[in-house]
Write a protein that holds these residues in place. Structure first.
Motif, PDB file in Angstrom:
ATOM      1  N   LEU A 248      26.615 -63.442 -25.229  1.00  0.00           N
ATOM      2  CA  LEU A 248      27.513 -63.322 -24.077  1.00  0.00           C
ATOM      3  C   LEU A 248      27.393 -64.527 -23.150  1.00  0.00           C
ATOM      4  CD1 LEU A 248      26.987 -59.517 -23.338  1.00  0.00           C
ATOM      5  CD2 LEU A 248      29.087 -60.604 -24.160  1.00  0.00           C
TER       6      LEU A 248
ATOM      7  N   SER B 126      31.320 -51.712 -23.495  1.00  0.00           N
ATOM      8  CA  SER B 126      31.986 -51.347 -24.736  1.00  0.00           C
ATOM      9  C   SER B 126      32.487 -49.903 -24.667  1.00  0.00           C
ATOM     10  CB  SER B 126      31.022 -51.519 -25.915  1.00  0.00           C
ATOM     11  OG  SER B 126      29.874 -50.692 -25.726  1.00  0.00           O
TER      12      SER B 126
ATOM     13  N   ILE C  74      27.169 -51.696 -25.302  1.00  0.00           N
ATOM     14  CA  ILE C  74      26.782 -52.879 -24.540  1.00  0.00           C
ATOM     15  C   ILE C  74      27.394 -52.727 -23.155  1.00  0.00           C
ATOM     16  CG2 ILE C  74      26.928 -55.380 -24.290  1.00  0.00           C
ATOM     17  CD1 ILE C  74      27.089 -55.658 -27.260  1.00  0.00           C
TER      18      ILE C  74
ATOM     19  N   ILE D  12      35.394 -62.139 -21.572  1.00  0.00           N
ATOM     20  CA  ILE D  12      34.677 -60.942 -22.058  1.00  0.00           C
ATOM     21  C   ILE D  12      35.514 -59.707 -21.745  1.00  0.00           C
ATOM     22  CG2 ILE D  12      32.570 -59.566 -21.898  1.00  0.00           C
ATOM     23  CD1 ILE D  12      31.116 -62.048 -20.949  1.00  0.00           C
TER      24      ILE D  12
ATOM     25  N   LEU E 207      33.228 -56.742 -26.399  1.00  0.00           N
ATOM     26  CA  LEU E 207      31.895 -56.137 -26.355  1.00  0.00           C
ATOM     27  C   LEU E 207      31.677 -55.200 -27.540  1.00  0.00           C
ATOM     28  CD1 LEU E 207      31.504 -55.378 -22.544  1.00  0.00           C
ATOM     29  CD2 LEU E 207      30.363 -57.168 -23.862  1.00  0.00           C
TER      30      LEU E 207
ATOM     31  N   VAL F  34      22.658 -57.682 -18.886  1.00  0.00           N
ATOM     32  CA  VAL F  34      23.106 -57.190 -20.192  1.00  0.00           C
ATOM     33  C   VAL F  34      22.227 -55.997 -20.581  1.00  0.00           C
ATOM     34  CG1 VAL F  34      23.504 -57.741 -22.612  1.00  0.00           C
ATOM     35  CG2 VAL F  34      23.799 -59.513 -20.853  1.00  0.00           C
TER      36      VAL F  34
END
Length: 520
Positions: A80, A117, A104, A87, A92, A174
């Motif tokens: 990422l 995601s 994610i 993004i 994702l 993340v």
């Protein structure tokens, strides 16, 4: 008293005789039960040893999954941070599929999930629940790398493994997560039937494992019982919630059983045995034993009655006579009963209590000065029958005691009051009464002196109040201060009630004037 004690002895003797008779009835049962408990502990130990051995594989799997989770989080962070395109949730999900994770999530510097995601989780934050709060330290330290134990997630309550760290460019956090299917399978796997198959039991008993949530049999030496509820066996769930590790129950067939159990991890190990194995025949010896008990207790009763009369009843009567005199106001009465050590000790306690009572009535516990009660008792003697001897009354009130208590604590406040008491006692006078009337209020009465001496004492007190201190700590001292007012007998009144009021009024005038001068 004597008749009552004899009745008590008789009842006590009968009760003891019945208890001793019952002892024979349960002795063999208790011995057998103890033996069964000890053997059950050995069985439980063997089972737990096997289960511990099996859990090693589980611990290795947990370690591997945690390490794998952290590796995947690092991979996601790297991808990422170096991603050139925008993004999106779709992107994702693609990355999640590449690194083989289920979720994610991206969090901003405020700890809010702003992209993921799983779009249904957007808006959650590190303050949304206990599970998410685990990652809150990342907001304070961007060098942290956190991996959470497997636990239910905040949104759905399903078991998940999560790991999180800051992206390489430090722009967002993340977090990756996935369901540890391997662990779930190992947790759900039932190994109890195999464990029980390794054990043999020489007694006519059975050992089972019970699920404490459903109270169903998870494993048993008898495989036909697996999956059955404990009610099927005749047990009740309340048996396992009560104190103790054993109980008795009756099966549906009417057979009586004894059970020993132990909580072991997420199961309850339980061993049961028919009651008939514990309760062997022993009634042949009962008749002779009971006859022996009856004869022994007849002798015991008559001997004990004589001992009670001599050492107990007579001693109680002597104590009661002494207490009656004390209750009538004779605090000089001393009780001494030395028939047995306990009564001698009781006598000392009573005498000490009366002595302390006399002291409490006449002495202030904190300062050692005369108490309010003692003060009025003494002052009445000097103003007896309306006479007004030469005397000076000094009313003293501690300054700022509430401030001292609130600021430094009541222990320092007590030191403050004791220091004032020391100052009041420091002025030499052959005839005086010094008392603490209560709280922060004191009184000094000096009598048998001339007017000039009364004034000198008054000035000495005012001088000492401006130079006295108490040490609070190595680096801090506290000034001790008080307000004072004086009245003179035959000038300001002829009875001590009037003189106390005048001195009290002047003391408050002194307090007010000193407060005004401090403000100026």
């Amino acid at each position: 008293m004597k008749k009552l004690i004899r009745k008590i002895l008789l009842v006590a003797s009968i009760i003891m005789m019945l208890l001793m008779s019952g002892f024979m009835l349960v002795k063999k049962y208790l011995d057998r039960k103890t033996q069964f408990k000890k053997s059950s502990e050995n069985f439980f130990y063997q089972i737990e040893s096997i289960m511990d051995s099996n859990s090693e594989e589980f611990d290795v799997a947990i370690s591997e999954i945690k390490e794998n989770c952290m590796t995947k989080a690092q991979a996601a962070s790297y991808i990422l941070s170096n991603l050139t395109s925008k993004i999106t949730p779709l992107k994702l999900r693609e990355i999640a599929a590449i690194i083989d994770v289920d979720e994610i999530h991206l969090f901003n510097s405020e700890g809010v999930l702003y992209l993921g995601s799983q779009e249904k989780y957007i808006g959650f934050s590190f303050d949304s629940g206990e599970q998410m709060a685990f990652f809150k330290p990342l907001l304070e330290n961007k060098d942290l790398f956190l991996c959470q134990e497997i636990m239910p997630n905040t949104a759905e309550g399903k078991n998940m493994q999560y790991s999180a760290l800051w992206s390489e460019n430090r722009k967002f956090i993340v977090q990756i997560g996935y369901e540890p299917h391997r662990i779930s399978e190992m947790t759900e796997r039932n190994e109890l039937p195999y464990i029980f198959s390794l054990l043999t039991d020489s007694l006519e008993s059975n050992i089972i494992a019970i699920d404490p949530k459903s109270f169903k049999v998870k494993g048993s030496a008898r495989t036909d019982l697996v999956g059955k509820s404990i009610e099927y066996l005749g047990m009740k769930r309340s048996f396992f919630k009560e104190k103790g590790n054993n109980f008795t129950f009756v099966s549906k067939q009417g057979d009586k059983f004894f059970s020993v159990h132990k909580k072991s991890g997420d199961i309850i190990l339980c061993r049961i045995i028919p009651y008939s194995e514990l309760f062997d025949d022993f009634f042949d010896d009962i008749f002779c034993f009971i006859l022996h008990i009856i004869i022994s207790f007849i002798v015991f009763y008559f001997l004990l009655a004589k001992v009670f009369d001599r050492y107990i009843v007579n001693s109680i009567n002597r104590v009661n006579c002494g207490l009656k005199k004390i209750g009538e106001g004779n605090l000089e009465e001393k009780i001494r009963v030395d028939s047995i050590p306990e009564f001698m000790e009781l006598s000392e306690y009573i005498n000490n209590m009366v002595g302390q009572l006399k002291k409490d009535l006449t002495e202030d516990i904190l300062t050692g000065l005369a108490s309010r009660r003692a003060f009025y008792s003494e002052i009445n003697k000097y103003f007896y029958a309306g006479e007004c001897p030469a005397a000076a009354f000094y009313m003293i009130d501690a300054d700022s005691l509430k401030y001292v208590n609130d600021t430094y604590g009541h222990e320092i406040g007590d030191m403050y009051l004791m220091k004032i008491a020391t100052i009041l006692k420091s002025i030499p006078a052959s005839n005086r009464i010094i008392a603490r009337l209560g709280g922060d209020e004191f009184v000094v009465v000096v009598y048998g002196e001339i007017r000039a001496e009364f004034n000198r004492y008054f000035e000495s007190y005012k001088e000492l109040r401006s130079s006295s201190k108490i040490i609070i700590s190595m680096s801090e001292e506290l000034n001790v201060s008080f307000s004072i007012g004086m009245s003179i007998a035959n000038e300001d009144g002829t009875n001590y009630h009037e003189l106390l009021k005048v001195a009290d009024k002047r003391m408050y005038q002194d307090k007010i004037s000193r407060k005004k001068s401090r403000k100026l």
